[in-house]
Design an enzyme around this catalytic site. Structure first.
Site, mmCIF file in Angstrom:
data_model
loop_
_atom_site.group_PDB
_atom_site.id
_atom_site.type_symbol
_atom_site.label_atom_id
_atom_site.label_comp_id
_atom_site.label_asym_id
_atom_site.label_seq_id
_atom_site.Cartn_x
_atom_site.Cartn_y
_atom_site.Cartn_z
ATOM 1 N N ARG A 72 0.826 -1.202 0.000
ATOM 2 C CA ARG A 72 0.000 0.000 0.000
ATOM 3 C C ARG A 72 0.873 1.270 0.000
ATOM 4 O O ARG A 72 0.619 2.225 -0.738
ATOM 5 C CB ARG A 72 -0.889 -0.046 1.243
ATOM 6 C CG ARG A 72 -1.787 1.097 1.454
ATOM 7 C CD ARG A 72 -2.850 1.138 0.390
ATOM 8 N NE ARG A 72 -3.615 2.346 0.534
ATOM 9 C CZ ARG A 72 -4.920 2.449 0.353
ATOM 10 N NH1 ARG A 72 -5.606 1.388 -0.013
ATOM 11 N NH2 ARG A 72 -5.530 3.584 0.479
ATOM 12 N N ARG A 98 -9.957 6.497 -1.830
ATOM 13 C CA ARG A 98 -8.907 5.835 -1.038
ATOM 14 C C ARG A 98 -8.344 6.821 -0.027
ATOM 15 O O ARG A 98 -8.183 7.999 -0.344
ATOM 16 C CB ARG A 98 -7.765 5.362 -1.932
ATOM 17 C CG ARG A 98 -8.221 4.529 -3.094
ATOM 18 C CD ARG A 98 -8.651 3.154 -2.646
ATOM 19 N NE ARG A 98 -9.431 2.493 -3.687
ATOM 20 C CZ ARG A 98 -9.933 1.276 -3.577
ATOM 21 N NH1 ARG A 98 -9.759 0.590 -2.464
ATOM 22 N NH2 ARG A 98 -10.628 0.754 -4.547
ATOM 23 N N LEU A 100 -5.459 8.521 1.918
ATOM 24 C CA LEU A 100 -4.037 8.748 1.652
ATOM 25 C C LEU A 100 -3.304 9.069 2.947
ATOM 26 O O LEU A 100 -3.783 9.860 3.765
ATOM 27 C CB LEU A 100 -3.881 9.898 0.650
ATOM 28 C CG LEU A 100 -4.420 9.581 -0.748
ATOM 29 C CD1 LEU A 100 -4.414 10.831 -1.620
ATOM 30 C CD2 LEU A 100 -3.622 8.463 -1.405
ATOM 31 N N ASN A 114 -9.902 18.025 -0.283
ATOM 32 C CA ASN A 114 -10.837 16.910 -0.460
ATOM 33 C C ASN A 114 -12.274 17.415 -0.411
ATOM 34 O O ASN A 114 -12.584 18.379 0.292
ATOM 35 C CB ASN A 114 -10.635 15.893 0.673
ATOM 36 C CG ASN A 114 -11.548 14.682 0.543
ATOM 37 O OD1 ASN A 114 -11.640 14.070 -0.511
ATOM 38 N ND2 ASN A 114 -12.235 14.334 1.621
ATOM 39 N N HIS A 116 -16.114 16.277 0.618
ATOM 40 C CA HIS A 116 -16.795 15.267 1.434
ATOM 41 C C HIS A 116 -18.295 15.547 1.383
ATOM 42 O O HIS A 116 -18.715 16.675 1.667
ATOM 43 C CB HIS A 116 -16.278 15.341 2.877
ATOM 44 C CG HIS A 116 -16.876 14.310 3.773
ATOM 45 N ND1 HIS A 116 -16.595 12.961 3.631
ATOM 46 C CD2 HIS A 116 -17.759 14.421 4.800
ATOM 47 C CE1 HIS A 116 -17.281 12.292 4.548
ATOM 48 N NE2 HIS A 116 -17.994 13.139 5.262
ATOM 49 N N ASP A 168 -11.232 12.521 6.761
ATOM 50 C CA ASP A 168 -12.371 13.443 6.776
ATOM 51 C C ASP A 168 -12.246 14.466 7.895
ATOM 52 O O ASP A 168 -13.140 14.687 8.700
ATOM 53 C CB ASP A 168 -13.704 12.669 6.894
ATOM 54 C CG ASP A 168 -13.935 11.796 5.676
ATOM 55 O OD1 ASP A 168 -13.389 12.109 4.616
ATOM 56 O OD2 ASP A 168 -14.659 10.800 5.801
HETATM 57 C C1 GRF Z 1 -18.815 13.426 -4.485
HETATM 58 O O1 GRF Z 1 -20.095 13.491 -3.886
HETATM 59 C C2 GRF Z 1 -17.722 13.522 -3.463
HETATM 60 O O2 GRF Z 1 -18.020 14.339 -2.377
HETATM 61 C C3 GRF Z 1 -17.638 12.095 -3.000
HETATM 62 O O3 GRF Z 1 -17.770 11.337 -4.180
HETATM 63 C C4 GRF Z 1 -18.578 12.055 -5.105
HETATM 64 C C5 GRF Z 1 -17.833 12.138 -6.406
HETATM 65 O O4 GRF Z 1 -18.675 12.506 -7.455
HETATM 66 N N1 GRF Z 1 -16.425 11.865 -2.261
HETATM 67 P P1 GRF Z 1 -18.113 12.659 -8.938
HETATM 68 O O5 GRF Z 1 -17.271 11.436 -9.256
HETATM 69 O O6 GRF Z 1 -17.300 13.927 -8.997
HETATM 70 O O7 GRF Z 1 -19.331 12.727 -9.816
#
Ligand code: GRF
Length: 214
Positions: A72, A98, A100, A114, A116, A168
């Site tokens: 990994r 994934r 990181l 990121n 979320h 997160d």
């Molecule tokens: C989004 O809702 C993001 O927050 C989550 O995965 C989704 C990705 O959507 N982690 P996309 O692939 O950009 O359509």
């Protein structure tokens, strides 16, 4: 030009929002690389359609025990090296599924953000207080949209934050609240959350690019 590398695992609608803003001249930044651990991520097709550089960095088959950790870590190093070759100013995890570790993050200190699809508090705590003063659980992990529906939360939303080794968590850059409707399914709620995500990711990237340029 402020260069962005986008890492994704799926549909890539957030990548599309960035590419559309770039084409419209409102991003102030340029997506220079799109990377996925999944060869079938539709986001890679979106990038190829635009003639962008793409990289597929597959996860190694998972052996058990310590060998798994080593495999990994080696994968994260490959991912980092490919990404670093494009010297991005910012790495955007846009639906990258994934976790990181510092093995990747140390290559881009403070420069990984990121998205979320739930509301996260600034203090890393277990609850989030909405603009209406409602205290709801801070949902973390990969299934938070379904959890918001199943818990019957009246409101959910999305967060963009800087990435730290804590999953997160990390300094908050932007958030939007989205009401959960009585007949919402995880899919219908996720659609409405994504509308906000598309808006926010463009706003955040544009403002970081502007800040760097000024
Ligand atoms: C989004 O809702 C993001 O927050 C989550 O995965 C989704 C990705 O959507 N982690 P996309 O692939 O950009 O359509």
């Amino acid at each position: 030009m402020y260069a962005i590398a986008v890492l994704l695992s799926g549909a890539g609608s957030n990548l599309q929002a960035l590419l559309d803003a770039e084409a419209a001249g409102t991003l102030g930044a340029q997506v220079t690389l799109v990377v996925s651990e999944r060869a079938d991520a539709y986001g890679l097709q979106r990038a190829l359609t635009r003639g962008l550089a793409v990289a597929h960095v597959p996860l190694p088959p998972a052996p058990r025990g310590p060998a798994r950790d080593a495999a990994r870590a080696a994968w994260e190093l490959r991912l980092a090296a490919v990404t670093a070759a494009f010297t991005p100013d910012l790495v955007v995890l846009a639906g990258f599924m994934r976790v990181l570790s510092p093995a990747f993050l140390n290559w881009f200190p403070g420069r990984v953000i990121n998205q979320h699809p739930a509301l996260l508090p600034a203090d890393g705590g277990a609850t989030y207080t909405t603009s209406a003063g409602l205290v709801i659980p801070a949902l973390r992990g990969a299934h938070v949209v379904a959890e918001a529906v199943h818990l019957g939360l009246p409101v959910s939303g999305c967060t963009i934050h800087r990435v730290t080794p804590r999953v997160d968590d990390g300094p908050i850059l932007a958030r939007a609240e989205v009401p959960v409707l009585p007949d919402d399914t995880p899919a219908s709620l996720h659609e409405r959350i994504k509308v906000e995500e598309h808006r926010l990711i463009v706003e955040v990237v544009a403002s970081l690019a502007l800040r760097q340029g000024s």
